[in-house]
Motif scaffolding. Sequence first.
Motif, PDB file in Angstrom:
ATOM      1  N   GLN A 172       0.835  -1.204   0.000  1.00  0.00           N
ATOM      2  CA  GLN A 172       0.000   0.000   0.000  1.00  0.00           C
ATOM      3  C   GLN A 172       0.870   1.255   0.000  1.00  0.00           C
ATOM      4  O   GLN A 172       0.622   2.196  -0.771  1.00  0.00           O
ATOM      5  CB  GLN A 172      -0.916   0.001   1.220  1.00  0.00           C
ATOM      6  CG  GLN A 172      -1.861   1.190   1.282  1.00  0.00           C
ATOM      7  CD  GLN A 172      -2.808   1.096   2.477  1.00  0.00           C
ATOM      8  OE1 GLN A 172      -2.720   0.178   3.287  1.00  0.00           O
ATOM      9  NE2 GLN A 172      -3.701   2.042   2.577  1.00  0.00           N
ATOM     10  N   ASN A 173       1.903   1.280   0.830  1.00  0.00           N
ATOM     11  CA  ASN A 173       2.794   2.440   0.906  1.00  0.00           C
ATOM     12  C   ASN A 173       3.513   2.689  -0.411  1.00  0.00           C
ATOM     13  O   ASN A 173       3.735   3.847  -0.809  1.00  0.00           O
ATOM     14  CB  ASN A 173       3.822   2.250   2.028  1.00  0.00           C
ATOM     15  CG  ASN A 173       3.203   2.311   3.403  1.00  0.00           C
ATOM     16  OD1 ASN A 173       2.140   2.900   3.586  1.00  0.00           O
ATOM     17  ND2 ASN A 173       3.856   1.697   4.380  1.00  0.00           N
ATOM     18  N   ALA A 174       3.876   1.611  -1.095  1.00  0.00           N
ATOM     19  CA  ALA A 174       4.574   1.758  -2.376  1.00  0.00           C
ATOM     20  C   ALA A 174       3.721   2.516  -3.383  1.00  0.00           C
ATOM     21  O   ALA A 174       4.231   3.357  -4.132  1.00  0.00           O
ATOM     22  CB  ALA A 174       4.956   0.384  -2.917  1.00  0.00           C
ATOM     23  N   PHE A 175       2.412   2.243  -3.402  1.00  0.00           N
ATOM     24  CA  PHE A 175       1.526   2.949  -4.333  1.00  0.00           C
ATOM     25  C   PHE A 175       1.163   4.347  -3.822  1.00  0.00           C
ATOM     26  O   PHE A 175       1.052   5.289  -4.610  1.00  0.00           O
ATOM     27  CB  PHE A 175       0.261   2.131  -4.583  1.00  0.00           C
ATOM     28  CG  PHE A 175       0.463   0.997  -5.537  1.00  0.00           C
ATOM     29  CD1 PHE A 175       0.496   1.215  -6.910  1.00  0.00           C
ATOM     30  CD2 PHE A 175       0.653  -0.301  -5.077  1.00  0.00           C
ATOM     31  CE1 PHE A 175       0.707   0.177  -7.807  1.00  0.00           C
ATOM     32  CE2 PHE A 175       0.857  -1.348  -5.967  1.00  0.00           C
ATOM     33  CZ  PHE A 175       0.886  -1.113  -7.329  1.00  0.00           C
ATOM     34  N   ALA A 190       6.397  -1.160  -8.212  1.00  0.00           N
ATOM     35  CA  ALA A 190       5.270  -1.338  -7.292  1.00  0.00           C
ATOM     36  C   ALA A 190       4.239  -2.285  -7.887  1.00  0.00           C
ATOM     37  O   ALA A 190       3.691  -3.158  -7.199  1.00  0.00           O
ATOM     38  CB  ALA A 190       4.634   0.020  -6.984  1.00  0.00           C
ATOM     39  N   ASN A 191       3.982  -2.122  -9.180  1.00  0.00           N
ATOM     40  CA  ASN A 191       3.022  -2.973  -9.878  1.00  0.00           C
ATOM     41  C   ASN A 191       3.472  -4.430  -9.877  1.00  0.00           C
ATOM     42  O   ASN A 191       2.696  -5.342  -9.544  1.00  0.00           O
ATOM     43  CB  ASN A 191       2.869  -2.476 -11.314  1.00  0.00           C
ATOM     44  CG  ASN A 191       1.950  -3.340 -12.140  1.00  0.00           C
ATOM     45  OD1 ASN A 191       0.727  -3.268 -12.031  1.00  0.00           O
ATOM     46  ND2 ASN A 191       2.525  -4.174 -12.998  1.00  0.00           N
ATOM     47  N   ARG A 192       4.731  -4.661 -10.212  1.00  0.00           N
ATOM     48  CA  ARG A 192       5.253  -6.036 -10.262  1.00  0.00           C
ATOM     49  C   ARG A 192       5.209  -6.682  -8.881  1.00  0.00           C
ATOM     50  O   ARG A 192       4.850  -7.854  -8.747  1.00  0.00           O
ATOM     51  CB  ARG A 192       6.697  -6.023 -10.779  1.00  0.00           C
ATOM     52  CG  ARG A 192       7.364  -7.387 -10.774  1.00  0.00           C
ATOM     53  CD  ARG A 192       8.852  -7.280 -11.095  1.00  0.00           C
ATOM     54  NE  ARG A 192       9.517  -6.327 -10.235  1.00  0.00           N
ATOM     55  CZ  ARG A 192       9.863  -6.566  -8.974  1.00  0.00           C
ATOM     56  NH1 ARG A 192       9.603  -7.742  -8.430  1.00  0.00           N
ATOM     57  NH2 ARG A 192      10.477  -5.646  -8.261  1.00  0.00           N
ATOM     58  N   ARG A 193       5.547  -5.916  -7.852  1.00  0.00           N
ATOM     59  CA  ARG A 193       5.591  -6.487  -6.511  1.00  0.00           C
ATOM     60  C   ARG A 193       4.202  -6.923  -6.038  1.00  0.00           C
ATOM     61  O   ARG A 193       4.051  -7.984  -5.436  1.00  0.00           O
ATOM     62  CB  ARG A 193       6.186  -5.480  -5.528  1.00  0.00           C
ATOM     63  CG  ARG A 193       6.407  -6.079  -4.148  1.00  0.00           C
ATOM     64  CD  ARG A 193       7.097  -5.127  -3.218  1.00  0.00           C
ATOM     65  NE  ARG A 193       7.264  -5.714  -1.900  1.00  0.00           N
ATOM     66  CZ  ARG A 193       7.687  -5.052  -0.835  1.00  0.00           C
ATOM     67  NH1 ARG A 193       7.984  -3.776  -0.933  1.00  0.00           N
ATOM     68  NH2 ARG A 193       7.804  -5.668   0.328  1.00  0.00           N
ATOM     69  N   LEU A 194       3.180  -6.108  -6.304  1.00  0.00           N
ATOM     70  CA  LEU A 194       1.833  -6.481  -5.885  1.00  0.00           C
ATOM     71  C   LEU A 194       1.366  -7.746  -6.585  1.00  0.00           C
ATOM     72  O   LEU A 194       0.913  -8.707  -5.940  1.00  0.00           O
ATOM     73  CB  LEU A 194       0.849  -5.344  -6.158  1.00  0.00           C
ATOM     74  CG  LEU A 194      -0.637  -5.699  -5.953  1.00  0.00           C
ATOM     75  CD1 LEU A 194      -0.901  -6.176  -4.528  1.00  0.00           C
ATOM     76  CD2 LEU A 194      -1.524  -4.516  -6.306  1.00  0.00           C
ATOM     77  N   HIS A 195       1.469  -7.763  -7.905  1.00  0.00           N
ATOM     78  CA  HIS A 195       0.954  -8.911  -8.657  1.00  0.00           C
ATOM     79  C   HIS A 195       1.766 -10.179  -8.379  1.00  0.00           C
ATOM     80  O   HIS A 195       1.197 -11.273  -8.285  1.00  0.00           O
ATOM     81  CB  HIS A 195       0.920  -8.580 -10.146  1.00  0.00           C
ATOM     82  CG  HIS A 195      -0.107  -7.556 -10.501  1.00  0.00           C
ATOM     83  ND1 HIS A 195      -1.448  -7.863 -10.613  1.00  0.00           N
ATOM     84  CD2 HIS A 195       0.001  -6.221 -10.739  1.00  0.00           C
ATOM     85  CE1 HIS A 195      -2.125  -6.759 -10.914  1.00  0.00           C
ATOM     86  NE2 HIS A 195      -1.271  -5.754 -10.998  1.00  0.00           N
ATOM     87  N   SER A 196       3.076 -10.034  -8.224  1.00  0.00           N
ATOM     88  CA  SER A 196       3.896 -11.202  -7.897  1.00  0.00           C
ATOM     89  C   SER A 196       3.595 -11.702  -6.491  1.00  0.00           C
ATOM     90  O   SER A 196       3.646 -12.915  -6.228  1.00  0.00           O
ATOM     91  CB  SER A 196       5.389 -10.863  -8.015  1.00  0.00           C
ATOM     92  OG  SER A 196       5.742 -10.606  -9.361  1.00  0.00           O
ATOM     93  N   SER A 197       3.262 -10.792  -5.567  1.00  0.00           N
ATOM     94  CA  SER A 197       2.923 -11.187  -4.200  1.00  0.00           C
ATOM     95  C   SER A 197       1.624 -11.985  -4.171  1.00  0.00           C
ATOM     96  O   SER A 197       1.492 -12.952  -3.398  1.00  0.00           O
ATOM     97  CB  SER A 197       2.803  -9.957  -3.299  1.00  0.00           C
ATOM     98  OG  SER A 197       4.050  -9.313  -3.144  1.00  0.00           O
ATOM     99  N   ILE A 198       0.664 -11.589  -4.988  1.00  0.00           N
ATOM    100  CA  ILE A 198      -0.594 -12.344  -5.068  1.00  0.00           C
ATOM    101  C   ILE A 198      -0.309 -13.784  -5.489  1.00  0.00           C
ATOM    102  O   ILE A 198      -0.842 -14.737  -4.915  1.00  0.00           O
ATOM    103  CB  ILE A 198      -1.566 -11.671  -6.055  1.00  0.00           C
ATOM    104  CG1 ILE A 198      -2.071 -10.340  -5.470  1.00  0.00           C
ATOM    105  CG2 ILE A 198      -2.749 -12.593  -6.377  1.00  0.00           C
ATOM    106  CD1 ILE A 198      -2.899  -9.521  -6.442  1.00  0.00           C
ATOM    107  N   ILE A 199       0.574 -13.936  -6.473  1.00  0.00           N
ATOM    108  CA  ILE A 199       0.937 -15.276  -6.929  1.00  0.00           C
ATOM    109  C   ILE A 199       1.706 -16.026  -5.843  1.00  0.00           C
ATOM    110  O   ILE A 199       1.439 -17.201  -5.556  1.00  0.00           O
ATOM    111  CB  ILE A 199       1.775 -15.195  -8.214  1.00  0.00           C
ATOM    112  CG1 ILE A 199       0.951 -14.605  -9.364  1.00  0.00           C
ATOM    113  CG2 ILE A 199       2.312 -16.572  -8.599  1.00  0.00           C
ATOM    114  CD1 ILE A 199      -0.230 -15.448  -9.793  1.00  0.00           C
ATOM    115  N   SER A 200       2.667 -15.367  -5.203  1.00  0.00           N
ATOM    116  CA  SER A 200       3.502 -16.020  -4.199  1.00  0.00           C
ATOM    117  C   SER A 200       2.689 -16.523  -3.017  1.00  0.00           C
ATOM    118  O   SER A 200       2.941 -17.606  -2.483  1.00  0.00           O
ATOM    119  CB  SER A 200       4.579 -15.053  -3.697  1.00  0.00           C
ATOM    120  OG  SER A 200       5.474 -14.714  -4.735  1.00  0.00           O
TER     121      SER A 200
END
Length: 288
Positions: A172-175, A190-200
Amino acid sequence: MTFTDIRKSLTLLTVRKKNSKIDNADAFSRGIMTFCNCKHLHSLVIMEKKQCNLFTCKFGGDYLDKKTSASVNKVYNYLYNGILSGDIPLGSPIAELELGRALGLSRSPVREALKRMEGEGLVSHYLGRGTFVTDITVKDLEEIFELRIMFELHSLASACEYMDDGTLSELQNAFENLNENSSEQEYFDANRRLHSSIISYGGNLRLEKFYNMLLAQFAIVNRISARDPEHFDTSRAMHLNIIKAMKEKDVERARELLEVHLNQVKEQTLLEYGKPLPAKMRAQSLRR
């Protein structure tokens, strides 16, 4: 194809027992390729057999095998970053001799790097014409988004359940820290980290590995959609809403927002891709 079908197909193609062994990696990758209906997937898979559980999949970015020389690393990262930034347009030719001279290297490390990139689907070699940055067609874009939407929506419920508040707050802070002075790369990170975190946090290691193999193509796609000047503001707000729903453990709301977001990005990408770009037109003329 429903998510139940996805689960059944993945289950048939995975190994569950700790003492199991898969003897034919090529057959396995062909099975996944057929299931996903993505022509690039097979060429992206670089697998190492593991005696006890999975395959370890290596993929783009700055990863290189420990045995790979620094010179090959230099060529690989120069081309990889150039493709992502758009400095090296999709479809443009790569002259081995000129590239080697520009980097102060012989042709040998250049050829090694290009061979690796060809295996990952980032460049294509044509007999009699040379090597070109792999162009992305409308069909490719549709396949990439089909996979991305399936994988992320499939992982979201588990991500909502298991992602801790600390991780969600960091995302959230990143965005929230993105503003008019932020660079495009800060947004992409920030975009890559969120979507990759959902997968992880989805809890499916095999799905995560195949998702990661497509990260280089996701990065290229993100840069196509980002040509729209209003993309960053709209996407920032949507991402914050997705994170808010995940913090509230509202799976249905998060799923609805994520699906809308990914489909909006898909539509915007296809729209922007259809617009002529001078660099791309020059690259295509050189390819003919």
